[in-house]
Design an enzyme around this catalytic site. Structure first.
Site, short mmCIF file in Angstrom:
data_model
loop_
_atom_site.label_atom_id
_atom_site.label_comp_id
_atom_site.label_asym_id
_atom_site.label_seq_id
_atom_site.Cartn_x
_atom_site.Cartn_y
_atom_site.Cartn_z
CG ASP A 150 -2.23 0.82 0.93
OD1 ASP A 150 -2.54 1.04 -0.25
OD2 ASP A 150 -2.89 1.22 1.90
CG ASP A 152 -1.77 4.46 -1.52
OD1 ASP A 152 -1.83 3.72 -2.52
OD2 ASP A 152 -2.47 4.30 -0.50
CD GLU A 187 -1.50 -0.08 -4.09
OE1 GLU A 187 -2.50 0.40 -3.52
OE2 GLU A 187 -1.59 -0.99 -4.93
CG ASP A 191 -6.04 5.03 -2.87
OD1 ASP A 191 -6.45 5.31 -4.02
OD2 ASP A 191 -5.59 3.90 -2.58
NE ARG A 239 -8.92 0.98 -8.58
CZ ARG A 239 -8.49 0.21 -7.59
NH1 ARG A 239 -7.69 0.72 -6.66
NH2 ARG A 239 -8.84 -1.06 -7.52
#
Length: 374
Positions: A150, A152, A187, A191, A239
């Site tokens: 993860d 990011d 990643e 987010d 996304r």
């Protein structure tokens, strides 16, 4: 297409000299971050120095922990990690399994601004957890390590009132052998999940990223209000965002080179997609991978006005075997409620012609107005 984003002024200027002004993010966020009365201003040359400054701000002068932070912070980052970024670029497929690197802003609500100087760069991310009133501006993030864990570039978890502005985030949009589930080598760029809301993402240049950003981590993580404006997305996969419920207002963005899907409006969310420029895009507006809880959208004043424009702008559509709705008739399916902020969108053509001179780093936080479109 890779956009050449010109600098707004020559030289490497320290943006810390910018005057304090009332928050006007052009979106749902209403925060000045740490740039308020009583702020302590610090300069950091490295990831660790940023971490140390934040940890010190969680205690009073006697060393006692203060809930939410002892004082607002403005951190000017002038570090340069170009060497790490260059090494990562030479070993793209080795980044996935590395440990992620990042600054965690945890349980800090007093207000914090992290401001990069022109010429600075970071091979680390900024991750917010249970915080609020955070601003990140003029930071250049490249090739984040730790995709398997993860890693990011920007992660906003349970942290309302956040402004992400005038940054550059980049990676490499292709798949390396051995990454699981046909997932990405890197990643996300931004987010926003786990209860985070009232976030504005503006004037960023995001390129080479496979999965750009989430709005919600699951089908039960819904209900947030987000604004995306004046961003450039180039050579990205999907996304933009993946929206799970809630409201997304996206205006004056440039989308060029969407390889899989753009807006994916799910869980009965609604998106206002206004005065944007789309080109070279596959499934730019869709609802898919969501059984029957499809979201809706209002399409307003974009460069595409009807299906007759698709060929001109190289817009194409795919039809997965699972239930889905594409905007392939280019008609609105919902009506977006009035937003609680003022904004003045320019034309989609002006976005195409001028936005590259304003989005990203090194622009001294300049903004695009109608006067610049002439």
């Amino acid at each position: 297409m890779k956009y050449l984003l010109p600098s707004a002024a020559a030289g490497l200027l320290l943006l810390a000299a910018q005057p304090t002004m009332a928050a006007n993010t052009g979106g749902y966020a209403t925060t000045d971050g740490g740039d308020v009365s009583g702020a302590v201003k610090k300069t950091a040359r490295s990831l660790q120095e940023i971490v140390d400054i934040i940890e010190a701000a969680k205690k009073d002068s006697s060393g006692k922990a203060v809930k939410g932070g002892a004082y607002p912070l403005v951190i000017t980052y002038n570090g340069n990690e170009d060497a790490l970024i260059k090494a990562a670029e030479a070993n793209i497929c080795g980044q996935w399994s590395k440990d992620p690197r990042g600054v965690e802003i945890k349980e800090f609500t007093k207000g914090i601004t992290i401001l990069g100087t022109n010429g600075s760069s970071a091979n680390f991310g900024i991750w917010m957890v249970n915080s609020s009133n955070v601003v990140v501006r003029n930071m250049r993030f490249g090739y984040m390590p730790g995709g398997a864990k993860d890693g990011d570039a920007i992660r906003i978890d349970n942290s309302p009132n956040v402004w992400i502005d005038h940054n550059e985030i980049f990676a490499k949009n292709f798949e390396c052998a051995g990454t699981p589930d046909n997932d990405t080598t890197f990643e996300s760029a931004v987010d926003i999940k786990k209860g985070a809301t009232n976030v504005t993402v503006s004037y960023n240049y995001i390129h080479g990223v496979k999965k750009v950003g989430l709005s919600g981590s699951s089908n039960t993580d819904t209900g947030r209000d987000l604004t995306y404006h004046h961003n450039i997305y180039s050579d990205v996969n999907s996304r933009l965002p993946l929206q799970r419920g809630g409201k997304v207002h996206a205006y004056n963005n440039l989308y060029d080179g969407i390889k899989s899907s753009g807006f994916n409006v799910r869980q009965k969310g609604i998106a206002l997609i206004e005065s944007n420029w789309f080109e070279n895009a596959l499934n730019p507006v869709t609802a898919r991978n969501d059984d029957s809880n499809f979201g809706t959208w209002e399409l307003r004043n974009n460069n595409i006005t009807s299906p007759s424009d698709f060929a001109k702008y190289k817009i194409t559509w795919g039809k997965p075997s699972t239930p889905h709705i594409n905007a392939d008739d280019w008609k609105s399916t919902g009506k977006f409620p009035a937003v609680p902020y003022s904004y003045s969108p320019v034309s989609a053509q002006c976005v195409k012609d001028k936005l590259a001179s304003y989005a990203g780093v090194g622009k001294n936080l300049a903004v695009l107005t109608a006067a610049n479109c002439k």
